[in-house]
Scaffold this motif. Sequence first.
Motif, short mmCIF file in Angstrom:
data_model
loop_
_atom_site.label_atom_id
_atom_site.label_comp_id
_atom_site.label_asym_id
_atom_site.label_seq_id
_atom_site.Cartn_x
_atom_site.Cartn_y
_atom_site.Cartn_z
N GLU A 88 -6.38 -1.58 -6.30
CA GLU A 88 -7.46 -0.84 -5.64
C GLU A 88 -7.00 0.60 -5.48
O GLU A 88 -5.96 0.87 -4.88
N ARG A 99 -2.54 -1.38 -3.35
CA ARG A 99 -3.57 -0.39 -3.03
C ARG A 99 -2.93 0.99 -2.90
O ARG A 99 -1.88 1.14 -2.29
N THR A 122 -2.67 -6.50 -7.05
CA THR A 122 -3.51 -6.24 -5.87
C THR A 122 -2.92 -5.20 -4.91
O THR A 122 -3.26 -5.18 -3.74
N GLN A 149 0.82 -1.20 0.00
CA GLN A 149 0.00 0.00 0.00
C GLN A 149 0.86 1.25 0.00
O GLN A 149 1.91 1.29 0.63
#
Length: 133
Positions: free
Chosen positions: A120, A100, A98, A78
Amino acid sequence: PLEGRNFRVEDEDDERHNPQIVVQVPTLTAVSTVNALCQIQDFKGDILTLKQGGSGGKILIEHLKMNQLTASLSAKNQLVLYGINNRIDRANITARDTARVFQYTNFREGLTLTTDSTVELHLTGKALQQVQR
């Protein structure tokens, strides 16, 4: 953890806690992490390059003043650009697998964002308008 240096956890499902090491340096041009939580705070400079390896790490950016930010992340890592106190002119963010991206900072000269379909994104409306394809 050093008193007064709080790590912000943006996700309720994040079981990790405060950082265990605080590093203070006079200048910063690049940060590379593997499976780590990292908070970068209170820096000024020209160019900062971030790279996250491994799976499940997080880099939080707060109170940063940079001309150019380049970030690369993947595999459930992230990147959190937190709050209005960041002053970043241009950003180039590459995210895949995947990862973020939480973006609460607007960029004065635009954002180049490269992602795959598994990423995301949490972008402000203004940042979405700033994205350069």
